[in-house]
Motif scaffolding. Sequence first.
Motif, PDB file in Angstrom:
ATOM      1  N   ALA A  79     -16.307 -27.427  -6.586  1.00  0.00           N
ATOM      2  CA  ALA A  79     -17.689 -27.553  -7.102  1.00  0.00           C
ATOM      3  C   ALA A  79     -17.847 -28.544  -8.430  1.00  0.00           C
ATOM      4  N   GLY A  80     -18.445 -29.830  -8.204  1.00  0.00           N
ATOM      5  CA  GLY A  80     -18.377 -30.610  -9.307  1.00  0.00           C
ATOM      6  C   GLY A  80     -17.347 -31.247  -9.727  1.00  0.00           C
ATOM      7  N   PRO A 114      -9.797 -15.728  -9.211  1.00  0.00           N
ATOM      8  CA  PRO A 114      -9.248 -17.195  -9.722  1.00  0.00           C
ATOM      9  C   PRO A 114     -10.351 -18.252  -9.878  1.00  0.00           C
ATOM     10  N   THR A 115     -10.332 -19.099 -10.664  1.00  0.00           N
ATOM     11  CA  THR A 115     -11.360 -20.149 -11.032  1.00  0.00           C
ATOM     12  C   THR A 115     -11.373 -21.403 -10.052  1.00  0.00           C
ATOM     13  N   TRP A 116      -9.923 -21.555  -9.535  1.00  0.00           N
ATOM     14  CA  TRP A 116      -9.916 -22.439  -8.451  1.00  0.00           C
ATOM     15  C   TRP A 116      -8.501 -21.863  -7.689  1.00  0.00           C
ATOM     16  N   MET A 127      -5.186 -29.299  -1.542  1.00  0.00           N
ATOM     17  CA  MET A 127      -6.499 -29.452  -2.148  1.00  0.00           C
ATOM     18  C   MET A 127      -6.779 -28.166  -2.955  1.00  0.00           C
ATOM     19  N   ALA A 128      -7.685 -28.558  -3.754  1.00  0.00           N
ATOM     20  CA  ALA A 128      -8.239 -27.699  -4.769  1.00  0.00           C
ATOM     21  C   ALA A 128      -9.679 -27.268  -4.654  1.00  0.00           C
ATOM     22  N   TYR A 129      -9.835 -25.860  -4.351  1.00  0.00           N
ATOM     23  CA  TYR A 129     -11.241 -25.270  -3.940  1.00  0.00           C
ATOM     24  C   TYR A 129     -11.741 -24.297  -5.014  1.00  0.00           C
ATOM     25  N   ILE A 144      -5.681 -20.534  -9.582  1.00  0.00           N
ATOM     26  CA  ILE A 144      -5.439 -20.968 -10.852  1.00  0.00           C
ATOM     27  C   ILE A 144      -6.735 -20.337 -11.573  1.00  0.00           C
ATOM     28  N   ARG A 145      -6.328 -20.358 -12.906  1.00  0.00           N
ATOM     29  CA  ARG A 145      -7.491 -19.619 -13.651  1.00  0.00           C
ATOM     30  C   ARG A 145      -7.529 -20.487 -15.120  1.00  0.00           C
TER      31      ARG A 145
END
Length: 237
Positions: A79-80, A114-116, A127-129, A144-145
């Motif tokens: 997001a963003g 996690p943040t992502w 891909m990162a979500y 990933i945090r």
Amino acid sequence: MNRLNRGFGLIEMLIALALSLVVVLGVAQVFIAAKNTYVSQNAAANMQEDARFVLSKMIQEIRMVGMFGCLGTIIDASAGASFTASQITPISWDNANLKLTLVTADVGAGGGTPTWTVVSDCRNTAMAYSNVQAPATGQLAFPIRRLIYSLKNGQLTMGSGIGTPTQAVLVDNVSKFDVSFGLAASATDTAASSYSPNPSDPARIRSVRLTLTLRDPNSRVRDQTFNVVAALRNRLP
């Protein structure tokens, strides 16, 4: 009266009482000193335990800074496009506000949401979500945090997430929290040759030095300063 049948005189009694009082005072002084030593040692041990807990946690996370999965190129589907910005600066220190920001791979399964999440097949795509993303068959998920450590009002706190996350208190009675970076002479060198709180080139960062000073609110022991150095396992961009 027979001289052998006489009792103690007043002078002898006073001398005996005075000697007994000296002995009692000496024993009490020894007891008080031993108690004060125990109290101060116990306070120092508690401070060391607090510092060990916080610094070992931070070292573990610093070592995983910049670890974003098994591929170097990651498509940002968060997001963003927030993950792209985190890749550019995965570690930073705000000396004015005493705030350390880390973007690090989650260690173990107990780190919470996690943040992502980077999902990759470790061959062609990654891909990162945002938040949690379950991997498909043949893929791996890398949580990933984004962590923020800060010192305010004598408390070292930590928050996780985008923006300014809610901070939880890790340890009280902190009088100093400082961070400096071990820098190599160039981006290709492997060893750190100098330290700086604000490096201009993240690619030269090889290690992070943490300084934490704790105080005893009851003044039973002097302030104790703890220093540790954590090496980065992943080269920063």
